[in-house]
Design a protein around this motif. Structure first.
Motif, PDB file in Angstrom:
ATOM      1  N   LEU A   7       0.849  -1.190   0.000  1.00 56.17           N
ATOM      2  CA  LEU A   7       0.000   0.000   0.000  1.00 56.17           C
ATOM      3  C   LEU A   7       0.884   1.239   0.000  1.00 56.17           C
ATOM      4  N   PHE A   8       0.504   2.246  -0.788  1.00 54.50           N
ATOM      5  CA  PHE A   8       1.275   3.483  -0.881  1.00 54.50           C
ATOM      6  C   PHE A   8       0.433   4.649  -0.401  1.00 54.50           C
ATOM      7  N   PHE A   9       1.046   5.525   0.389  1.00 53.27           N
ATOM      8  CA  PHE A   9       0.333   6.652   0.968  1.00 53.27           C
ATOM      9  C   PHE A   9       0.992   7.971   0.578  1.00 53.27           C
ATOM     10  N   ALA A  10       0.164   9.016   0.515  1.00 55.43           N
ATOM     11  CA  ALA A  10       0.604  10.399   0.271  1.00 55.43           C
ATOM     12  C   ALA A  10       1.450  10.484  -0.997  1.00 55.43           C
ATOM     13  N   THR A  11       2.605  11.127  -0.921  1.00 52.86           N
ATOM     14  CA  THR A  11       3.407  11.324  -2.129  1.00 52.86           C
ATOM     15  C   THR A  11       3.979  10.015  -2.678  1.00 52.86           C
ATOM     16  N   MET A  12       4.084   8.987  -1.863  1.00 55.39           N
ATOM     17  CA  MET A  12       4.525   7.689  -2.387  1.00 55.39           C
ATOM     18  C   MET A  12       3.521   7.191  -3.420  1.00 55.39           C
ATOM     19  N   ARG A  13       2.257   7.418  -3.175  1.00 52.39           N
ATOM     20  CA  ARG A  13       1.212   7.032  -4.134  1.00 52.39           C
ATOM     21  C   ARG A  13       1.427   7.783  -5.453  1.00 52.39           C
ATOM     22  N   ASP A  14       1.794   9.055  -5.351  1.00 48.15           N
ATOM     23  CA  ASP A  14       2.044   9.850  -6.556  1.00 48.15           C
ATOM     24  C   ASP A  14       3.240   9.312  -7.339  1.00 48.15           C
ATOM     25  N   HIS A  15       4.308   8.956  -6.641  1.00 45.67           N
ATOM     26  CA  HIS A  15       5.506   8.439  -7.304  1.00 45.67           C
ATOM     27  C   HIS A  15       5.250   7.097  -7.986  1.00 45.67           C
ATOM     28  N   ILE A  16       4.481   6.241  -7.333  1.00 48.90           N
ATOM     29  CA  ILE A  16       4.216   4.901  -7.853  1.00 48.90           C
ATOM     30  C   ILE A  16       3.085   4.924  -8.885  1.00 48.90           C
ATOM     31  N   HIS A  32      14.864  -3.868   2.330  1.00 53.04           N
ATOM     32  CA  HIS A  32      15.741  -3.212   1.346  1.00 53.04           C
ATOM     33  C   HIS A  32      15.648  -3.885  -0.022  1.00 53.04           C
ATOM     34  N   ASP A  33      15.384  -5.210  -0.053  1.00 59.74           N
ATOM     35  CA  ASP A  33      15.182  -5.907  -1.332  1.00 59.74           C
ATOM     36  C   ASP A  33      13.909  -5.402  -2.011  1.00 59.74           C
ATOM     37  N   LEU A  34      12.861  -5.223  -1.227  1.00 62.14           N
ATOM     38  CA  LEU A  34      11.604  -4.708  -1.770  1.00 62.14           C
ATOM     39  C   LEU A  34      11.814  -3.314  -2.353  1.00 62.14           C
ATOM     40  N   LYS A  35      12.539  -2.468  -1.652  1.00 61.16           N
ATOM     41  CA  LYS A  35      12.804  -1.123  -2.162  1.00 61.16           C
ATOM     42  C   LYS A  35      13.558  -1.178  -3.489  1.00 61.16           C
ATOM     43  N   SER A  36      14.489  -2.102  -3.619  1.00 66.22           N
ATOM     44  CA  SER A  36      15.228  -2.263  -4.879  1.00 66.22           C
ATOM     45  C   SER A  36      14.312  -2.719  -6.011  1.00 66.22           C
ATOM     46  N   ILE A  37      13.434  -3.659  -5.713  1.00 66.23           N
ATOM     47  CA  ILE A  37      12.478  -4.153  -6.712  1.00 66.23           C
ATOM     48  C   ILE A  37      11.579  -3.003  -7.173  1.00 66.23           C
ATOM     49  N   LEU A  38      11.089  -2.223  -6.214  1.00 67.28           N
ATOM     50  CA  LEU A  38      10.205  -1.103  -6.560  1.00 67.28           C
ATOM     51  C   LEU A  38      10.955  -0.031  -7.352  1.00 67.28           C
ATOM     52  N   ALA A  39      12.215   0.227  -7.012  1.00 64.41           N
ATOM     53  CA  ALA A  39      13.004   1.228  -7.737  1.00 64.41           C
ATOM     54  C   ALA A  39      13.200   0.814  -9.194  1.00 64.41           C
ATOM     55  N   GLU A  40      13.382  -0.484  -9.436  1.00 65.12           N
ATOM     56  CA  GLU A  40      13.513  -0.977 -10.808  1.00 65.12           C
ATOM     57  C   GLU A  40      12.213  -0.811 -11.581  1.00 65.12           C
ATOM     58  N   ALA A  48      12.669   8.791  -3.518  1.00 64.03           N
ATOM     59  CA  ALA A  48      11.753   8.788  -2.376  1.00 64.03           C
ATOM     60  C   ALA A  48      11.847   7.501  -1.562  1.00 64.03           C
ATOM     61  N   LEU A  49      12.192   6.401  -2.193  1.00 71.57           N
ATOM     62  CA  LEU A  49      12.253   5.117  -1.489  1.00 71.57           C
ATOM     63  C   LEU A  49      13.321   5.094  -0.401  1.00 71.57           C
ATOM     64  N   ASP A  50      14.387   5.860  -0.588  1.00 71.21           N
ATOM     65  CA  ASP A  50      15.455   5.880   0.419  1.00 71.21           C
ATOM     66  C   ASP A  50      14.965   6.400   1.771  1.00 71.21           C
ATOM     67  N   ALA A  51      14.021   7.322   1.752  1.00 68.06           N
ATOM     68  CA  ALA A  51      13.542   7.932   2.998  1.00 68.06           C
ATOM     69  C   ALA A  51      12.129   7.480   3.365  1.00 68.06           C
ATOM     70  N   THR A  52      11.685   6.385   2.774  1.00 67.05           N
ATOM     71  CA  THR A  52      10.331   5.890   3.011  1.00 67.05           C
ATOM     72  C   THR A  52      10.236   5.133   4.338  1.00 67.05           C
ATOM     73  N   HIS A  78       8.664  10.120   4.158  1.00 67.03           N
ATOM     74  CA  HIS A  78       9.200  10.754   5.368  1.00 67.03           C
ATOM     75  C   HIS A  78       8.504  12.088   5.561  1.00 67.03           C
ATOM     76  N   VAL A  79       8.094  12.354   6.782  1.00 67.70           N
ATOM     77  CA  VAL A  79       7.402  13.614   7.091  1.00 67.70           C
ATOM     78  C   VAL A  79       8.183  14.348   8.171  1.00 67.70           C
TER      79      VAL A  79
END
Length: 82
Positions: A7-16, A32-40, A48-52, A78-79
């Motif tokens: 699930l993605f919230f706020a600006t993460m939803r916008d990026h995805i 961290h593996d999930l973040k890499s998969i999503l970045a690809e 944005a994923l670095d500070a999520t 990150h807020v």
């Protein structure tokens, strides 16, 4: 492969560009593996994923935490306040 919901919230939803996705990840994957998969998959979200902030099944998680099969992952930007 493990199937998870993300699930993605706020600006993460916008990026995805999605509110929720279903994703297959290898067993014993870490946050961290999930973040890499999503970045690809979603290059616009890379910075944005670095500070999520991430939760696994409604508990906050860290990059080294393992994601269990069937997990519900939530990702928040990150807020900061002042």
């Amino acid at each position: 492969m493990n199937t998870i919901s993300v699930l993605f919230f706020a600006t993460m939803r916008d990026h995805i560009g999605e509110r929720k996705i279903s994703l297959e990840i290898p067993p014993d994957s870490h946050v961290h593996d999930l973040k890499s998969i999503l970045a690809e998959r979603y290059p616009n979200a890379t910075g944005a994923l670095d500070a999520t902030l991430v939760s696994i099944n409604r508990d906050y998680a860290f990059d080294e935490d393992i994601i269990p099969d069937g997990a519900e992952i939530a990702m928040f930007p990150h807020v900061s306040g002042g």
